[in-house]
Design an enzyme around this catalytic site. Structure first.
Site, PDB file in Angstrom:
ATOM      1  N   HIS A  34      64.851 -55.667 -34.338  1.00 27.04           N
ATOM      2  CA  HIS A  34      63.746 -56.553 -33.967  1.00 27.04           C
ATOM      3  C   HIS A  34      62.719 -55.752 -33.171  1.00 27.04           C
ATOM      4  O   HIS A  34      62.859 -54.543 -32.999  1.00 27.04           O
ATOM      5  CB  HIS A  34      64.240 -57.797 -33.239  1.00 27.04           C
ATOM      6  CG  HIS A  34      64.998 -57.526 -31.968  1.00 27.04           C
ATOM      7  ND1 HIS A  34      64.466 -56.816 -30.921  1.00 27.04           N
ATOM      8  CD2 HIS A  34      66.257 -57.856 -31.589  1.00 27.04           C
ATOM      9  CE1 HIS A  34      65.337 -56.745 -29.942  1.00 27.04           C
ATOM     10  NE2 HIS A  34      66.458 -57.354 -30.328  1.00 27.04           N
ATOM     11  N   HIS A  37      63.931 -53.316 -30.381  1.00 29.16           N
ATOM     12  CA  HIS A  37      64.465 -52.036 -30.871  1.00 29.16           C
ATOM     13  C   HIS A  37      63.312 -51.165 -31.379  1.00 29.16           C
ATOM     14  O   HIS A  37      63.274 -49.964 -31.155  1.00 29.16           O
ATOM     15  CB  HIS A  37      65.438 -52.249 -32.041  1.00 29.16           C
ATOM     16  CG  HIS A  37      66.540 -53.214 -31.749  1.00 29.16           C
ATOM     17  ND1 HIS A  37      66.811 -54.301 -32.552  1.00 29.16           N
ATOM     18  CD2 HIS A  37      67.441 -53.271 -30.750  1.00 29.16           C
ATOM     19  CE1 HIS A  37      67.832 -54.963 -32.058  1.00 29.16           C
ATOM     20  NE2 HIS A  37      68.237 -54.363 -30.962  1.00 29.16           N
ATOM     21  N   CYS A 142      87.273 -64.453 -20.203  1.00 24.23           N
ATOM     22  CA  CYS A 142      86.920 -65.656 -20.970  1.00 24.23           C
ATOM     23  C   CYS A 142      87.495 -65.497 -22.367  1.00 24.23           C
ATOM     24  O   CYS A 142      87.167 -64.537 -23.074  1.00 24.23           O
ATOM     25  CB  CYS A 142      85.406 -65.843 -21.039  1.00 24.23           C
ATOM     26  SG  CYS A 142      84.961 -67.153 -22.203  1.00 24.23           S
ATOM     27  N   CYS A 145      84.872 -65.569 -25.180  1.00 21.09           N
ATOM     28  CA  CYS A 145      84.085 -64.334 -25.341  1.00 21.09           C
ATOM     29  C   CYS A 145      84.986 -63.137 -25.572  1.00 21.09           C
ATOM     30  O   CYS A 145      84.487 -62.055 -25.914  1.00 21.09           O
ATOM     31  CB  CYS A 145      83.266 -64.042 -24.093  1.00 21.09           C
ATOM     32  SG  CYS A 145      82.133 -65.315 -23.632  1.00 21.09           S
ATOM     33  N   CYS A 159      82.086 -69.168 -17.164  1.00 19.30           N
ATOM     34  CA  CYS A 159      81.505 -68.285 -18.162  1.00 19.30           C
ATOM     35  C   CYS A 159      80.111 -68.786 -18.536  1.00 19.30           C
ATOM     36  O   CYS A 159      79.942 -69.961 -18.856  1.00 19.30           O
ATOM     37  CB  CYS A 159      82.404 -68.256 -19.406  1.00 19.30           C
ATOM     38  SG  CYS A 159      81.519 -67.728 -20.869  1.00 19.30           S
ATOM     39  N   HIS A 162      80.286 -70.106 -22.358  1.00 13.65           N
ATOM     40  CA  HIS A 162      81.137 -71.243 -22.720  1.00 13.65           C
ATOM     41  C   HIS A 162      81.227 -72.303 -21.626  1.00 13.65           C
ATOM     42  O   HIS A 162      81.819 -73.357 -21.835  1.00 13.65           O
ATOM     43  CB  HIS A 162      82.536 -70.748 -23.087  1.00 13.65           C
ATOM     44  CG  HIS A 162      82.542 -69.900 -24.314  1.00 13.65           C
ATOM     45  ND1 HIS A 162      82.326 -68.543 -24.275  1.00 13.65           N
ATOM     46  CD2 HIS A 162      82.688 -70.227 -25.627  1.00 13.65           C
ATOM     47  CE1 HIS A 162      82.362 -68.065 -25.502  1.00 13.65           C
ATOM     48  NE2 HIS A 162      82.563 -69.059 -26.339  1.00 13.65           N
ATOM     49  N   LYS A 311      62.401 -65.328 -23.117  1.00  7.60           N
ATOM     50  CA  LYS A 311      63.224 -64.302 -23.750  1.00  7.60           C
ATOM     51  C   LYS A 311      63.244 -64.480 -25.256  1.00  7.60           C
ATOM     52  O   LYS A 311      63.067 -65.580 -25.758  1.00  7.60           O
ATOM     53  CB  LYS A 311      64.654 -64.429 -23.227  1.00  7.60           C
ATOM     54  CG  LYS A 311      65.025 -63.279 -22.326  1.00  7.60           C
ATOM     55  CD  LYS A 311      66.514 -63.233 -22.128  1.00  7.60           C
ATOM     56  CE  LYS A 311      66.932 -61.869 -21.645  1.00  7.60           C
ATOM     57  NZ  LYS A 311      68.326 -61.819 -21.272  1.00  7.60           N
ATOM     58  N   LYS A 314      68.328 -65.085 -30.581  1.00  7.09           N
ATOM     59  CA  LYS A 314      68.699 -65.699 -31.848  1.00  7.09           C
ATOM     60  C   LYS A 314      68.746 -67.211 -31.729  1.00  7.09           C
ATOM     61  O   LYS A 314      68.237 -67.934 -32.568  1.00  7.09           O
ATOM     62  CB  LYS A 314      70.092 -65.202 -32.241  1.00  7.09           C
ATOM     63  CG  LYS A 314      70.078 -64.289 -33.443  1.00  7.09           C
ATOM     64  CD  LYS A 314      71.489 -64.135 -33.943  1.00  7.09           C
ATOM     65  CE  LYS A 314      71.637 -62.775 -34.585  1.00  7.09           C
ATOM     66  NZ  LYS A 314      73.015 -62.380 -34.748  1.00  7.09           N
TER      67      LYS A 314
HETATM   68  N1  MSP Z   1      74.546 -50.348 -27.804  1.00 10.22           N
HETATM   69  C1  MSP Z   1      73.936 -50.482 -26.547  1.00 10.22           C
HETATM   70  C2  MSP Z   1      73.257 -49.196 -26.133  1.00 10.22           C
HETATM   71  C3  MSP Z   1      74.148 -48.003 -26.091  1.00 10.22           C
HETATM   72  S1  MSP Z   1      73.270 -46.561 -25.703  1.00 10.22           S
HETATM   73  C4  MSP Z   1      74.451 -45.426 -25.442  1.00 10.22           C
HETATM   74  C5  MSP Z   1      72.893 -51.588 -26.577  1.00 10.22           C
HETATM   75  N2  MSP Z   1      72.405 -51.918 -27.786  1.00 10.22           N
HETATM   76  S2  MSP Z   1      71.299 -53.040 -28.059  1.00 10.22           S
HETATM   77  O1  MSP Z   1      71.233 -53.185 -29.480  1.00 10.22           O
HETATM   78  O2  MSP Z   1      71.559 -54.213 -27.310  1.00 10.22           O
HETATM   79  O3  MSP Z   1      69.950 -52.413 -27.631  1.00 10.22           O
HETATM   80  C6  MSP Z   1      69.439 -52.542 -26.331  1.00 10.22           C
HETATM   81  C7  MSP Z   1      68.106 -51.845 -26.299  1.00 10.22           C
HETATM   82  O4  MSP Z   1      67.228 -52.389 -27.302  1.00 10.22           O
HETATM   83  C8  MSP Z   1      67.320 -51.981 -25.014  1.00 10.22           C
HETATM   84  O5  MSP Z   1      67.735 -51.091 -24.004  1.00 10.22           O
HETATM   85  C9  MSP Z   1      65.928 -51.670 -25.527  1.00 10.22           C
HETATM   86  O6  MSP Z   1      65.810 -50.310 -25.788  1.00 10.22           O
HETATM   87  C10 MSP Z   1      65.906 -52.428 -26.828  1.00 10.22           C
HETATM   88  N3  MSP Z   1      65.525 -53.818 -26.616  1.00 10.22           N
HETATM   89  C11 MSP Z   1      66.241 -54.919 -26.997  1.00 10.22           C
HETATM   90  N4  MSP Z   1      65.516 -56.029 -26.700  1.00 10.22           N
HETATM   91  C12 MSP Z   1      64.356 -55.687 -26.121  1.00 10.22           C
HETATM   92  C13 MSP Z   1      63.198 -56.398 -25.714  1.00 10.22           C
HETATM   93  N5  MSP Z   1      63.098 -57.712 -25.794  1.00 10.22           N
HETATM   94  N6  MSP Z   1      62.165 -55.667 -25.251  1.00 10.22           N
HETATM   95  C14 MSP Z   1      62.185 -54.310 -25.189  1.00 10.22           C
HETATM   96  N7  MSP Z   1      63.247 -53.617 -25.590  1.00 10.22           N
HETATM   97  C15 MSP Z   1      64.384 -54.268 -25.948  1.00 10.22           C
HETATM   98  O7  MSP Z   1      72.540 -52.080 -25.535  1.00 10.22           O
END
Ligand code: MSP
Length: 639
Positions: A34, A37, A142, A145, A159, A162, A311, A314
């Site tokens: 999304h 990322h 939990c 979870c 939690c 839940h 925020k 999903k």
């Molecule tokens: N898998 C772990 C990271 C491990 S690194 C060794 C993780 N993954 S995640 O899919 O949840 O990705 C989190 C990261 O995605 C955030 O730190 C950021 O880089 C990005 N983002 C996810 N949502 C975001 C926003 N709403 N806004 C900006 N970046 C965000 O955590």
């Protein structure tokens, strides 16, 4: 003969002693890519391209995090085997990035054989050093979870997902002696002010380190979670997902012997968002120290993209997909917007309207017009081949100096991850050039003074060349198109950052050409009347019969996982069917006071007549029923 233009990366590879290494978080494969990322990955791409442009040998890593219970859970939900599920989602990440012109040098998956080996090797090292011990873990777990919660994560002891009380369980596990490294870490952060930036996040980590650091539980018993990397010293356990995931940053470089590891690790810079500050700011440096690896150079932390001030999640159904925007508005407009709009380190609001405004103002108007009017004039007045300039007057010199100075400002801002400021510096030049054209009036000069005309158009095209180079990390496609129009790439020439400071040294050898608009304007969609938030009159509001109710009884409804049948006292007993089964247990509902709309038209749900509706707050953590501040008599009106 047409000469293929070499990429900056190709030209710089192996030529430079200056190295740069940048990473993104590796994303969980429990969701498709999304905008959040995409942002982190585009930032990494921009900074990697910038360093390549500046003559560095730069390496850019991204990838996917594929172990742990979140992923197992998501695979279950999707009704797939974990293996096929992770392969499928990892592929969507891997395939999305090139579509966004993201040019990572490597894509790591934590299910890769060499990563698994490295994790086991590092675990062995740390274990043999005595920094991993076996102990008992007691925690609040939990069942829903399938995870432990810390007290601060729980909401009123429950939690947050839940809304049920966790169970206290004891489990034997392996622990990493993280506490041992607390003083070292505090000292390291204090001595290296740029270790974590911006400063607010450095302060956050230091604040966290004021309390004693606890050891980190780094294992999960296989009977509870089998999808993970088995511990090398006890096959009954798998590695905790963070201990596994963080290691990707070195396993991807071929730690310990790989050339890449030796070359790039000393200059490693991580990019993350604030959500994963603790694992990166605390666990990871301690892990590295324990494994005898120098710590990374810098942790760059950005804020969150919010959607409509809330925020993105999903359950709220407001996930913004990068490919949708890039196909609708153009890839470079999308990349530009993300980089220009967010102040690195702070949260930002995403809206399509803001994107369209930037696209129309900054790209179509300022930059697009500048390029199109300049190339058109060069084409018409000089058949595309601009002659050498005559003597420069004060105005010409000041335009030249401004463009050259912008290169330095830009460079400093980029190195500081202040991308919006780097772009502002470029737009100052663009604005300046548009004004310069307005005041020098080349269309008049064409009739009166051809030498002066050449001087002006030479200055303009030279400055646009600089602009195009500075924009290349952000908008590679458009920057290359501009350079093509200016006649540069035809000679197999790549434009590095240093070279552009030599004003006028390299001139296009091919004619400047007119091309279609770089950024077509987008019409701002007017919201249809009906969608505007309608105002409600007091009379309308008073037509609602809102009352306090007390839940007498709650029953599951066979065949539905979400609905419950409630019997509610509102002065009389009403039957109401509500979608609460995933949010409340039957016990939690019994006796609870609620707010009811009593005069809603009855509807039949699952064959049961529902005679009203309950009010609840809905956010990404769940659904929370409203209740009066103090217990009130059932049936009391709400005014
Ligand atoms: N898998 C772990 C990271 C491990 S690194 C060794 C993780 N993954 S995640 O899919 O949840 O990705 C989190 C990261 O995605 C955030 O730190 C950021 O880089 C990005 N983002 C996810 N949502 C975001 C926003 N709403 N806004 C900006 N970046 C965000 O955590």
């Amino acid at each position: 003969m047409r000469i293929r233009r070499k990429t900056i990366g190709e030209i710089m590879a192996g030529r430079s002693n200056n190295t740069f290494y940048v990473t993104t978080p590796i994303y969980y494969v429990n969701a498709e890519p999304h905008i959040g990322h995409a942002y982190s990955t585009i930032v990494a791409d921009v900074i990697a391209r910038f360093y390549k442009l500046a003559g560095y040998d730069a390496f850019f890593l991204t990838g996917t995090d594929e172990h742990g219970d979140k992923v197992v859970e998501a695979a279950k939900k999707a009704g797939e085997t974990v293996r096929s599920y992770v392969d499928r989602i990892a592929a969507t990440f891997r395939e999305t990035w090139p579509k966004l012109n993201i040019a990572n040098d490597y894509f790591i998956r934590t299910t890769d054989e060499n990563h698994i080996e490295t994790v086991r090797e590092i675990l062995t090292r740390v274990y043999e050093k005595g920094d991993i011990y076996f102990g008992e873990y007691e925690g609040k777990y939990c069942v829903g979870c399938e995870r432990f919660y810390t007290d601060t994560e729980l909401i009123e002891g429950k939690c947050p997902i839940h809304l049920s009380e966790p169970t206290l369980i004891k489990e034997e596990n392996y622990f990493f002696r993280m506490s041992k490294y607390q003083d070292w870490l505090i000292d390291h952060i204090r001595k290296n002010p740029e270790f974590i930036r911006p400063e607010r996040y450095r302060n956050e980590v230091l604040a966290f380190l004021r309390d004693p650091l606890e050891d980190l539980c780094i294992s999960r018993p296989k009977r509870r979670l089998s999808w993970g990397i088995p511990l090398p010293f006890d096959e009954n356990y798998v590695t905790y997902v963070w201990f596994d995931a963080l290691i990707n940053y070195v396993s991807a470089l071929g730690y310990p012997e790989g050339d890449r590891f030796k070359k790039y690790w000393p200059v490693a810079q991580h990019i993350i968002a604030k959500d994963i500050l603790k694992p990166h700011g605390i666990f990871w440096p301690c892990m590295l120290k324990a494994a005898g690896i120098a710590t990374y150079r810098r942790l760059n932390v950005h804020g969150y993209w919010n959607i409509d001030a809330g925020k993105m999640s999903k359950s709220l159904g407001n996930i913004v997909k990068p490919m949708d925007l890039s196909s609708k508005y153009g890839l470079d407009a999308f990349r530009y917007f993300l980089m220009r709009e967010m102040v690195f380190g702070l949260d930002s609001d995403f809206s399509e309207q803001a994107l369209v405004m930037r696209l129309n103002a900054d790209l179509a108007n300022d930059l697009g017009n500048l390029v199109s009017r300049s190339t058109t004039m060069a084409s018409t007045f000089f058949n595309g081949l601009i002659p050498a300039p005559g003597t420069l007057d004060d105005e010409d010199r000041s335009v030249r100096d401004a463009a050259l100075k912008a290169v330095d400002t830009y460079r400093a801002e980029m190195e500081g991850f202040a991308f919006h400021k780097a772009l502002i510096a470029v737009w100052e030049v663009i604005g300046r050039l548009n004004k310069y054209i307005d005041t020098t009036r080349p269309w008049d000069l064409a009739k009166t003074d051809r030498e002066r005309l050449a001087t002006v158009l030479h200055a303009v095209t030279e400055a646009i060349k600089i602009v195009s180079v500075l924009l290349w990390p952000f908008m590679p496609q458009s920057a290359e198109r501009i350079q093509q129009q200016l006649g540069y790439n035809e000679v197999g020439l790549a434009l590095p950052l240093d070279g552009i400071k030599e004003w006028g040294k390299v001139r296009p050898m091919r004619p400047v050409s007119i091309a279609p608009a770089l950024f077509p304007r987008v019409k701002i969609e007017e919201k249809p009347e009906a969608e505007a938030p309608a105002l409600v009159s007091l009379e309308d509001f008073q037509r609602l019969d809102l009352r306090i109710g007390a839940i007498k009884k709650a029953e599951p409804i066979s065949g539905s996982d979400t609905l419950l049948k409630l019997f509610i006292d509102i002065g009389e007993i009403r039957t109401i069917v509500a979608g609460l089964a995933e949010h409340y247990t039957i016990d939690e509902l019994r006796g609870r006071q609620v707010v009811v709309i009593a005069n809603l038209k009855p509807v039949k749900l699952r064959g049961i007549e529902s005679q009203g509706m309950l009010l609840a707050a809905v956010d990404e953590a769940g659904v929370f029923l409203l209740k009066p501040d103090k217990e009130s008599k059932p049936g009391s009106p709400i005014r």
